[in-house]
Motif scaffolding. Structure first.
Motif, PDB file in Angstrom:
ATOM      1  N   CYS A 102      44.935   1.490 -44.914  1.00  0.00           N
ATOM      2  CA  CYS A 102      43.979   2.972 -44.192  1.00  0.00           C
ATOM      3  C   CYS A 102      43.922   3.561 -43.052  1.00  0.00           C
ATOM      4  O   CYS A 102      43.536   4.675 -43.577  1.00  0.00           O
ATOM      5  CB  CYS A 102      42.582   1.464 -44.507  1.00  0.00           C
ATOM      6  N   ARG A 103      44.527   2.598 -41.932  1.00  0.00           N
ATOM      7  CA  ARG A 103      45.094   3.484 -40.655  1.00  0.00           C
ATOM      8  C   ARG A 103      46.021   4.684 -41.640  1.00  0.00           C
ATOM      9  O   ARG A 103      45.043   5.990 -40.760  1.00  0.00           O
ATOM     10  CB  ARG A 103      45.846   2.738 -40.353  1.00  0.00           C
ATOM     11  N   ALA A 104      46.963   5.079 -42.111  1.00  0.00           N
ATOM     12  CA  ALA A 104      47.841   5.926 -41.983  1.00  0.00           C
ATOM     13  C   ALA A 104      46.459   6.930 -42.827  1.00  0.00           C
ATOM     14  O   ALA A 104      47.570   7.785 -42.479  1.00  0.00           O
ATOM     15  CB  ALA A 104      48.535   5.066 -42.824  1.00  0.00           C
ATOM     16  N   LEU A 105      45.781   6.185 -43.788  1.00  0.00           N
ATOM     17  CA  LEU A 105      45.106   7.779 -44.614  1.00  0.00           C
ATOM     18  C   LEU A 105      43.722   8.354 -43.737  1.00  0.00           C
ATOM     19  O   LEU A 105      43.293   8.679 -43.947  1.00  0.00           O
ATOM     20  CB  LEU A 105      44.790   7.232 -45.788  1.00  0.00           C
ATOM     21  N   SER A 106      44.174   7.556 -42.881  1.00  0.00           N
ATOM     22  CA  SER A 106      42.776   7.598 -41.244  1.00  0.00           C
ATOM     23  C   SER A 106      41.542   7.148 -41.741  1.00  0.00           C
ATOM     24  O   SER A 106      39.968   8.591 -41.622  1.00  0.00           O
ATOM     25  CB  SER A 106      42.828   9.233 -41.345  1.00  0.00           C
ATOM     26  N   ILE A 107      42.036   6.503 -43.665  1.00  0.00           N
ATOM     27  CA  ILE A 107      40.166   6.077 -43.502  1.00  0.00           C
ATOM     28  C   ILE A 107      39.461   5.097 -42.031  1.00  0.00           C
ATOM     29  O   ILE A 107      39.843   3.751 -41.970  1.00  0.00           O
ATOM     30  CB  ILE A 107      41.018   5.320 -45.238  1.00  0.00           C
ATOM     31  N   GLU A 108      37.826   6.276 -42.077  1.00  0.00           N
ATOM     32  CA  GLU A 108      37.214   4.938 -40.751  1.00  0.00           C
ATOM     33  C   GLU A 108      37.122   3.965 -41.198  1.00  0.00           C
ATOM     34  O   GLU A 108      36.784   3.773 -42.108  1.00  0.00           O
ATOM     35  CB  GLU A 108      35.995   5.914 -41.031  1.00  0.00           C
ATOM     36  N   PRO A 109      37.405   2.313 -40.521  1.00  0.00           N
ATOM     37  CA  PRO A 109      37.018   1.341 -40.683  1.00  0.00           C
ATOM     38  C   PRO A 109      35.445   1.425 -41.217  1.00  0.00           C
ATOM     39  O   PRO A 109      34.834   1.824 -40.092  1.00  0.00           O
ATOM     40  CB  PRO A 109      36.790   0.261 -40.084  1.00  0.00           C
ATOM     41  N   PRO A 110      35.337   0.175 -41.921  1.00  0.00           N
ATOM     42  CA  PRO A 110      33.463   0.739 -42.375  1.00  0.00           C
ATOM     43  C   PRO A 110      33.038  -0.790 -41.732  1.00  0.00           C
ATOM     44  O   PRO A 110      34.345  -1.423 -40.859  1.00  0.00           O
ATOM     45  CB  PRO A 110      33.342  -0.846 -43.523  1.00  0.00           C
ATOM     46  N   GLU A 111      31.568  -1.093 -40.888  1.00  0.00           N
ATOM     47  CA  GLU A 111      31.559  -1.927 -39.732  1.00  0.00           C
ATOM     48  C   GLU A 111      31.191  -3.481 -39.986  1.00  0.00           C
ATOM     49  O   GLU A 111      31.394  -4.148 -39.154  1.00  0.00           O
ATOM     50  CB  GLU A 111      29.905  -1.387 -39.638  1.00  0.00           C
ATOM     51  N   HIS A 112      31.523  -3.080 -41.757  1.00  0.00           N
ATOM     52  CA  HIS A 112      31.833  -4.767 -41.341  1.00  0.00           C
ATOM     53  C   HIS A 112      32.634  -4.991 -42.504  1.00  0.00           C
ATOM     54  O   HIS A 112      32.475  -4.372 -44.204  1.00  0.00           O
ATOM     55  CB  HIS A 112      30.541  -5.671 -41.803  1.00  0.00           C
ATOM     56  N   TYR A 113      33.630  -5.184 -42.341  1.00  0.00           N
ATOM     57  CA  TYR A 113      35.145  -6.000 -43.745  1.00  0.00           C
ATOM     58  C   TYR A 113      34.790  -7.362 -43.704  1.00  0.00           C
ATOM     59  O   TYR A 113      34.683  -8.254 -43.162  1.00  0.00           O
ATOM     60  CB  TYR A 113      36.302  -5.432 -43.469  1.00  0.00           C
ATOM     61  N   VAL A 114      34.525  -7.736 -44.800  1.00  0.00           N
ATOM     62  CA  VAL A 114      33.899  -8.962 -45.410  1.00  0.00           C
ATOM     63  C   VAL A 114      35.483 -10.052 -46.304  1.00  0.00           C
ATOM     64  O   VAL A 114      35.378  -8.958 -47.054  1.00  0.00           O
ATOM     65  CB  VAL A 114      32.599  -8.996 -45.767  1.00  0.00           C
ATOM     66  N   ARG A 115      35.495 -11.274 -46.116  1.00  0.00           N
ATOM     67  CA  ARG A 115      36.206 -11.894 -47.016  1.00  0.00           C
ATOM     68  C   ARG A 115      35.509 -12.417 -48.057  1.00  0.00           C
ATOM     69  O   ARG A 115      34.252 -13.492 -47.513  1.00  0.00           O
ATOM     70  CB  ARG A 115      37.159 -12.560 -46.531  1.00  0.00           C
ATOM     71  N   ALA A 116      35.812 -12.776 -49.204  1.00  0.00           N
ATOM     72  CA  ALA A 116      34.746 -13.374 -50.295  1.00  0.00           C
ATOM     73  C   ALA A 116      34.914 -15.019 -50.082  1.00  0.00           C
ATOM     74  O   ALA A 116      34.160 -16.009 -49.936  1.00  0.00           O
ATOM     75  CB  ALA A 116      35.697 -13.173 -51.515  1.00  0.00           C
ATOM     76  N   THR A 117      35.878 -15.601 -48.962  1.00  0.00           N
ATOM     77  CA  THR A 117      36.359 -17.275 -48.653  1.00  0.00           C
ATOM     78  C   THR A 117      35.407 -16.868 -48.140  1.00  0.00           C
ATOM     79  O   THR A 117      35.666 -18.413 -48.058  1.00  0.00           O
ATOM     80  CB  THR A 117      38.518 -17.286 -48.709  1.00  0.00           C
TER      81      THR A 117
END
Ligand code: AMP
Ligand code: ZN
Length: 478
Positions: A102-117
């Protein structure tokens, strides 16, 4: 400024977009299943949602976005068990790879990355609400959602559930795409598999419940926008709607946006067909991150598009053309003064750029406006008609373009180096051939500045080019 129009899969029509809370857009994006590297088909969908996000930000909205990482599903459990690892140990490598990609493609991080677990408790609480509202039944230790009790089922994907066999159940994470069946909210533990001990019994969540639980936890019970690839509309998003609305009795999502597939020779790019490229495969062949982003962003999201290396070459040339103009604007010496006419021309390009993006994120239309201006600017410069005072408006427009498309900044080398490509390492033959093909392409277009840049870049990396008498190119390592 033209009002933003978006195609809503739920209504099947283009609708004007207004968020529920003034000034803020609450958006949920189904993220990757972290059992392997994501492929560039996946990234088509992720680049689309990033372009949408960046456009909304350009319009002054504050984003509140959640993207999940599906880190529990049948394949993950099986692969982790086979590798003798815990779920977290197994998935972490792919989660980190996803963030790097995502960083390589300049995709902005969302406010929350969340893991199911990390959200099992939220899922259990949501299933309890569904139990209290009597939408569930138990069978052999698993808990299912009773679709027949939710009449709106099928409205999003326009699936006809009338012929559905009542009580037919499915509890695998991969579904056939045609039949609607009661789906597992909670799955009984299988021998040797990882499970959680909870108030609703031992087991693990089904795939769909995670998105409903995590979306509502961070964004409230009604969200503005939900995005994903078109293959998720049924059954995944249909199930998300059923679970969420049966629990809250409120509309779950106001605008459903689905990206069409990236195809390879007419077929969906997918892991199961084996016709996929990861981002790393593409970088290994000598292409830049910005090229991949440009290519994926250039086709409007509701059009299927066929991936080819020719297309990738063209994307490289297009991005080069933009960077060259940008360099020319900074480095060029132009006669003093200005007529004001150019500023007007930039304004009309800007209006068309805005109109294109507002037109259901029609990136092709927005890019056409940009490239028309690029061509005219280059011509004006070549003719000596471009004046010093014309630079600022064009530069401002390019900066605005780049807030959404994010391809102008020349940080490809740095990104590739951080992923272990290029930089100090030698270029592979395939990488060199790809760069030479791009240079030939630039020369064919008579874009000698771009051709020279590629020659220089190769020279810096120890590759010497010799143009042959026959019009071909030979290369050798220094
Ligand atoms: P997955 O990791 O399989 O859950 O997929 C992550 C995202 O990529 C989902 O939104 C999928 O719908 C999307 N996706 C999968 N294959 C493609 C493709 N060939 N083109 C575009 N999007 C895709
Ligand atoms: Zn989802």
């Amino acid at each position: 400024m033209p009002e933003i129009q978006l195609h809503n899969t739920l209504s099947g029509t283009i609708e004007p977009f207004t968020p529920l809370h003034a000034g803020e857009v609450r958006m949920y994006t189904c993220g990757p299943t972290v059992y392997d590297y994501a492929h560039i088909g996946n990234f088509r969908t992720f680049v689309f949602q990033d372009v949408l996000r960046r456009f909304l930000e350009l319009r002054g909205y504050r984003m509140n976005q959640v993207m999940n990482l599906t880190d529990v599903d049948d394949r993950i459990i099986a692969n982790a068990a086979a590798a003798g690892k815990s779920i977290r140990e197994y998935t972490e490598k792919y989660a980190q790879a996803f963030f790097e990609d995502c960083r390589a493609l300049s995709i902005e991080p969302p406010e929350h990355y969340v893991r199911a677990t990390d959200h099992i408790e939220d899922m259990v609480a949501l299933i309890e609400r569904l139990q209290a509202n009597t939408y569930t039944y138990n069978s052999e230790g698993s808990i299912y959602f009773r679709i027949a009790k939710f009449p709106a089922y099928g409205r999003l994907s326009k699936i006809d559930v009338s012929g559905m066999q009542a009580g037919a159940r499915v509890d695998v994470d991969r579904y056939e795409k045609e039949s609607a069946r009661d789906f597992a909210l909670w799955k009984a533990p299988k021998p040797g598999e990882h499970f959680w001990e909870t108030r609703i019994g031992p087991g693990r969540p089904g795939w769909h419940i995670e998105c409903s639980a995590m979306a509502m936890k961070y964004l409230g019970e009604t969200l503005d926008i939900h995005t994903g690839g078109i293959d998720l509309a049924f059954p995944h998003h249909e199930n998300e709607i059923a679970q969420s609305e049966a629990a809250t009795r409120k509309p779950f999502v106001r605008y459903w946006l689905h990206a069409e597939h990236l195809l390879v020779e007419g077929e969906k790019m997918s892991k199961s067909l084996g016709n996929f490229f990861t981002l790393r495969d593409i970088f290994g062949k000598g292409y830049k991150p910005s090229t991949v982003r440009f290519l994926l962003a250039s086709v409007p999201y509701r059009k299927q598009f066929n991936f080819t290396f020719d297309g990738l070459q063209q994307a490289a040339s297009s991005a080069d053309r933009l960077r060259n103009l940008s360099a020319r604007l900074t480095e060029g010496k132009f006669p003093a003064g200005g007529t004001g006419a150019f500023a007007l021309r930039v304004r009309s390009a800007d209006e068309e750029f805005e109109a294109g993006l507002a037109d259901d994120v029609n990136t092709a239309r927005a890019l056409a406006a940009v490239f028309d201006l690029v061509r005219e600017t280059n011509i004006a410069m070549d003719k000596g008609e471009f004046r010093h005072e014309d630079t600022a408006p064009v530069q401002e427009f390019l900066a605005k373009f780049d807030k959404v498309f994010a391809v102008l900044r020349d940080d490809d080398e740095e990104k590739l180096r951080s992923l272990g490509y290029g930089g100090g390492q030698g270029l592979s033959d395939a990488e060199i051939e790809a760069m030479i093909a791009r240079r030939n392409d630039a020369r064919k277009r008579r874009d000698f500045a771009a051709a020279d840049r590629i020659r220089k870049e190769l020279a810096e990396r120890g590759i010497i080019l010799e143009d042959t008498k026959e019009g071909g190119v030979r290369w050798k390592r220094k």
